[in-house]
Write a protein that holds these residues in place. Structure first.
Motif, mmCIF file in Angstrom:
data_model
loop_
_atom_site.group_PDB
_atom_site.id
_atom_site.type_symbol
_atom_site.label_atom_id
_atom_site.label_comp_id
_atom_site.label_asym_id
_atom_site.label_seq_id
_atom_site.Cartn_x
_atom_site.Cartn_y
_atom_site.Cartn_z
ATOM 1 N N GLU A 41 0.829 -1.201 0.000
ATOM 2 C CA GLU A 41 0.000 0.000 0.000
ATOM 3 C C GLU A 41 0.868 1.257 0.000
ATOM 4 O O GLU A 41 1.897 1.321 0.663
ATOM 5 C CB GLU A 41 -0.900 -0.009 1.239
ATOM 6 N N SER A 42 0.444 2.225 -0.790
ATOM 7 C CA SER A 42 1.084 3.538 -0.928
ATOM 8 C C SER A 42 2.370 3.524 -1.754
ATOM 9 O O SER A 42 2.951 4.577 -1.982
ATOM 10 C CB SER A 42 1.351 4.194 0.428
ATOM 11 N N LYS A 44 4.529 3.301 -5.236
ATOM 12 C CA LYS A 44 4.263 3.928 -6.534
ATOM 13 C C LYS A 44 4.769 3.015 -7.640
ATOM 14 O O LYS A 44 5.947 2.640 -7.647
ATOM 15 C CB LYS A 44 4.942 5.296 -6.597
ATOM 16 N N PHE A 67 -4.880 -1.090 -7.812
ATOM 17 C CA PHE A 67 -5.998 -0.282 -7.324
ATOM 18 C C PHE A 67 -6.634 -0.915 -6.083
ATOM 19 O O PHE A 67 -6.908 -0.228 -5.101
ATOM 20 C CB PHE A 67 -7.060 -0.079 -8.400
ATOM 21 N N LYS A 68 -6.860 -2.220 -6.126
ATOM 22 C CA LYS A 68 -7.496 -2.919 -4.997
ATOM 23 C C LYS A 68 -6.647 -2.832 -3.735
ATOM 24 O O LYS A 68 -7.171 -2.896 -2.626
ATOM 25 C CB LYS A 68 -7.749 -4.390 -5.345
ATOM 26 N N ASN A 69 -5.337 -2.728 -3.901
ATOM 27 C CA ASN A 69 -4.436 -2.734 -2.759
ATOM 28 C C ASN A 69 -3.870 -1.351 -2.430
ATOM 29 O O ASN A 69 -2.877 -1.248 -1.723
ATOM 30 C CB ASN A 69 -3.321 -3.757 -2.999
ATOM 31 N N ARG A 70 -4.521 -0.329 -2.970
ATOM 32 C CA ARG A 70 -4.195 1.072 -2.668
ATOM 33 C C ARG A 70 -2.737 1.423 -2.983
ATOM 34 O O ARG A 70 -2.066 2.118 -2.228
ATOM 35 C CB ARG A 70 -4.551 1.371 -1.228
ATOM 36 N N ILE A 71 -2.307 0.928 -4.108
ATOM 37 C CA ILE A 71 -0.977 1.232 -4.637
ATOM 38 C C ILE A 71 -1.162 2.317 -5.687
ATOM 39 O O ILE A 71 -2.073 2.228 -6.518
ATOM 40 C CB ILE A 71 -0.332 -0.050 -5.219
ATOM 41 N N ARG A 72 -0.329 3.333 -5.638
ATOM 42 C CA ARG A 72 -0.461 4.443 -6.581
ATOM 43 C C ARG A 72 0.007 3.993 -7.965
ATOM 44 O O ARG A 72 1.072 3.387 -8.102
ATOM 45 C CB ARG A 72 0.336 5.643 -6.095
ATOM 46 N N THR A 89 -6.447 6.817 -11.543
ATOM 47 C CA THR A 89 -7.307 6.190 -10.545
ATOM 48 C C THR A 89 -8.329 5.344 -11.314
ATOM 49 O O THR A 89 -8.397 5.426 -12.549
ATOM 50 C CB THR A 89 -8.060 7.262 -9.718
#
Length: 186
Positions: A41-42, A44, A67-72, A89
């Protein structure tokens, strides 16, 4: 072998694959990527958008996971003859470019240079991490301007068999190659 010969050879080999085979192999490449790399997560990630009509690796597996794992997620866009990086996004609107590639509508360059991973398209990669792309040099120019510690990860359908004889001094090799069979480190 010269890049031009390798480009012809591996383009022809890729053309013999069905869309179902490309999808199957893309999923295997994605799973090998996940097994090798811990993407969190987070972080890039810069990831190309596939040209499915050219039977490129289908990167939707990667992008959906990120996207599901909140990775930019950042994707390339050609603007004024240069490759820029646009953050996307799930709501991002896309258009087809001059090259027939899906790109975000936005021309806003993120200015990002510190990626955790750059997932890189290619036709072929040799055992030293040298890649053959489409011959425009966009990724080598891009690599020159990002943090040297970023993991440059090529995704390819084929194992390295031939050496690239005409590597140029401005060519920047990959750190890894992910194939349907294995992950190679350079």
């Amino acid at each position: 072998m010269k890049k031009s010969d390798l480009r012809i050879k591996y383009t022809k080999q890729r053309e013999t694959l069905s869309q179902d085979e490309v999808l199957f192999l893309s999923e295997k490449i994605f799973l090998n990527f996940l097994e090798k790399f811990k993407v969190e997560e987070s972080q890039k990630v810069h990831c190309f958008l596939s040209m499915l009509d050219k039977k490129e690796i289908d990167t939707r597996f990667f992008i959906d996971y990120f996207f599901k794992n909140r990775i930019r997620v950042f994707v390339p866009k050609i603007s004024k003859g240069k490759m820029i990086s646009v953050e996307i996004t799930p709501e991002t609107a896309f258009i087809k470019s001059f090259y027939g590639i899906l790109e975000p509508e936005s021309n806003l360059d993120s200015g990002e240079t510190e990626y955790d991973f750059v997932i890189t398209p290619l036709l072929y990669c040799d055992e030293n991490g040298n890649r053959v792309g489409y011959g425009k040099g966009f990724y080598d120019q891009f690599f020159e301007n990002i943090d040297a510690n970023c993991s440059k990860v090529g995704v390819g359908l084929f194992q390295p068999r031939e050496k690239i004889d005409d590597v140029w001094e401005k060519d920047i090799p990959l750190n890894y190659l992910v194939t349907p069979v294995e992950v190679l480190s350079f």
